[in-house]
Design an enzyme around this catalytic site. Structure first.
Site, PDB file in Angstrom:
ATOM      1  N   HIS A 187       3.949  11.099   5.692  1.00 44.25           N
ATOM      2  CA  HIS A 187       2.992  11.014   6.989  1.00 44.25           C
ATOM      3  C   HIS A 187       4.038  10.492   8.197  1.00 44.25           C
ATOM      4  O   HIS A 187       4.506   9.341   8.064  1.00 44.25           O
ATOM      5  CB  HIS A 187       2.132  10.271   7.168  1.00 44.25           C
ATOM      6  CG  HIS A 187       0.822  10.630   6.143  1.00 44.25           C
ATOM      7  ND1 HIS A 187      -0.215   9.883   5.677  1.00 44.25           N
ATOM      8  CD2 HIS A 187       0.578  11.992   5.740  1.00 44.25           C
ATOM      9  CE1 HIS A 187      -1.041  10.633   5.091  1.00 44.25           C
ATOM     10  NE2 HIS A 187      -0.556  11.776   5.186  1.00 44.25           N
ATOM     11  N   THR A 231      -6.254   7.321   7.271  1.00 42.36           N
ATOM     12  CA  THR A 231      -6.786   7.475   5.794  1.00 42.36           C
ATOM     13  C   THR A 231      -6.790   6.087   5.316  1.00 42.36           C
ATOM     14  O   THR A 231      -6.745   5.823   3.776  1.00 42.36           O
ATOM     15  CB  THR A 231      -5.834   8.463   5.109  1.00 42.36           C
ATOM     16  OG1 THR A 231      -4.266   8.098   4.858  1.00 42.36           O
ATOM     17  CG2 THR A 231      -5.884   9.754   5.597  1.00 42.36           C
ATOM     18  N   THR A 232      -6.781   4.877   5.958  1.00 45.24           N
ATOM     19  CA  THR A 232      -6.762   3.489   5.395  1.00 45.24           C
ATOM     20  C   THR A 232      -7.985   2.961   6.409  1.00 45.24           C
ATOM     21  O   THR A 232      -7.946   3.479   7.426  1.00 45.24           O
ATOM     22  CB  THR A 232      -5.378   2.860   5.270  1.00 45.24           C
ATOM     23  OG1 THR A 232      -4.998   2.698   6.691  1.00 45.24           O
ATOM     24  CG2 THR A 232      -4.705   3.661   4.407  1.00 45.24           C
ATOM     25  N   HIS A 238       0.662  -1.340  -0.011  1.00 43.58           N
ATOM     26  CA  HIS A 238      -0.030  -0.118   0.069  1.00 43.58           C
ATOM     27  C   HIS A 238       0.727   1.334  -0.184  1.00 43.58           C
ATOM     28  O   HIS A 238       0.332   2.335  -0.302  1.00 43.58           O
ATOM     29  CB  HIS A 238      -0.791   0.022   1.270  1.00 43.58           C
ATOM     30  CG  HIS A 238      -1.901  -0.887   1.183  1.00 43.58           C
ATOM     31  ND1 HIS A 238      -1.820  -2.245   2.059  1.00 43.58           N
ATOM     32  CD2 HIS A 238      -3.201  -1.183   0.637  1.00 43.58           C
ATOM     33  CE1 HIS A 238      -2.892  -2.869   1.763  1.00 43.58           C
ATOM     34  NE2 HIS A 238      -3.678  -2.331   0.966  1.00 43.58           N
ATOM     35  N   HIS A 292       2.567   9.147  -0.020  1.00 50.55           N
ATOM     36  CA  HIS A 292       1.254   8.705  -0.756  1.00 50.55           C
ATOM     37  C   HIS A 292       1.461   9.610  -1.942  1.00 50.55           C
ATOM     38  O   HIS A 292       1.932  10.809  -1.802  1.00 50.55           O
ATOM     39  CB  HIS A 292       0.125   9.281   0.149  1.00 50.55           C
ATOM     40  CG  HIS A 292      -0.269   8.508   1.340  1.00 50.55           C
ATOM     41  ND1 HIS A 292      -1.291   7.443   1.174  1.00 50.55           N
ATOM     42  CD2 HIS A 292       0.088   8.631   2.472  1.00 50.55           C
ATOM     43  CE1 HIS A 292      -1.243   6.719   2.476  1.00 50.55           C
ATOM     44  NE2 HIS A 292      -0.658   7.359   3.166  1.00 50.55           N
TER      45      HIS A 292
END
Length: 258
Positions: free
Chosen positions: A135, A203-204, A91, A118
């Protein structure tokens, strides 16, 4: 955000670890197709907050929702440990950090566990999206989460990113040793550390709320080639779309307009 096996030692985090840190036996999710962000809330009951939550992340930090205040204290950074390894978890690319680094917010010490990336950015500033967002994930002894977000805008090649990218595993599930000095962590931080603050979520999946978001106002740079290299390893964009801000306000601890 992806949090893989960050902390195991405190009893109050036992329940959290199974969901927050992406246990391997959890429900599969992704960024494209049936498992994409628009469907996360329907993939499993434990992911329902992804569709029902009212304080979800990321957001667009716009002038209309931002309040500048002198009462918002500076973040105290104490990044003094080295990194340990780099993981491609399928991810994102995650850089794990050895114990010893922290920030202090609201009088609480939050320990840095890892940083990850990201593309494009998840949060936006006044409607602007950035090619990359980092992050820095911190956790307090009580299990509270604080995330420092740093935006990268197009510009000159970033030497720290160059070093990390040279070691990032190209295949999901792989890990590489990366024993750097604390200078790597500090090299990311801008000299002016003014920041936006809001309450949000992961955010996941499971999109748990109550996360302290601290988005640095000033940016780093990254070359277009470096963004492309990251995207080629990920095979697709890995950002969650902007979420409704609802009744929230964003605080800015800088007297300067943006």
């Amino acid at each position: 955000m992806r949090f893989d096996k960050i902390i195991k030692s405190t009893f109050c985090l036992v329940a959290l670890c199974g969901s927050l840190f992406g246990a391997s036996n959890g429900t599969h999710w992704g960024y494209t197709g049936h498992d994409g962000a628009e469907n996360w809330g329907n993939l499993a009951p434990e992911y329902s907050t992804c569709k029902d939550g009212k304080n979800q992340s990321p957001i667009n930090i716009s002038k209309g929702v931002t309040i500048t205040t002198s009462k918002l204290e500076d973040i105290y950074f104490n990044y003094k440990s080295s990194t340990s390894d780099i993981v491609n978890n399928g991810h994102t690319i995650q850089v794990n950090v050895k114990e010893g680094s922290s920030i202090k917010v609201d009088g609480i010490e939050f320990h840095l566990k890892q940083l990850h990336f990201h593309t494009p950015s998840e949060n936006q500033i006044d409607g602007k999206s950035f090619p990359l967002e980092a992050h820095f994930v911190h956790i307090s002894k009580k299990g509270e989460i604080a995330v420092i977000a740093l935006m990268f805008e197009n510009g000159k090649e970033n030497q720290t990113i160059k070093e990390i990218w040279s070691r990032m595993p190209k295949t999901a599930g792989e890990k590489e040793c990366y024993c750097s000095t604390n200078e790597v962590l500090n090299s990311f931080l801008p000299k002016n550390r003014a920041y936006y603050r809001f309450t949000g979520s992961l955010t996941t999946p499971p999109c748990s709320e109550g996360v302290r978001w601290l988005v640095l106002k000033h940016y780093a740079t990254i070359s277009e080639a470096q963004t492309k290299e990251f995207l080629e390893v990920m095979h697709h964009e890995n950002n969650r779309p902007i979420q409704d801000i609802n009744a929230r306000k964003v605080l800015l601890n800088s007297p300067l307009s943006f």
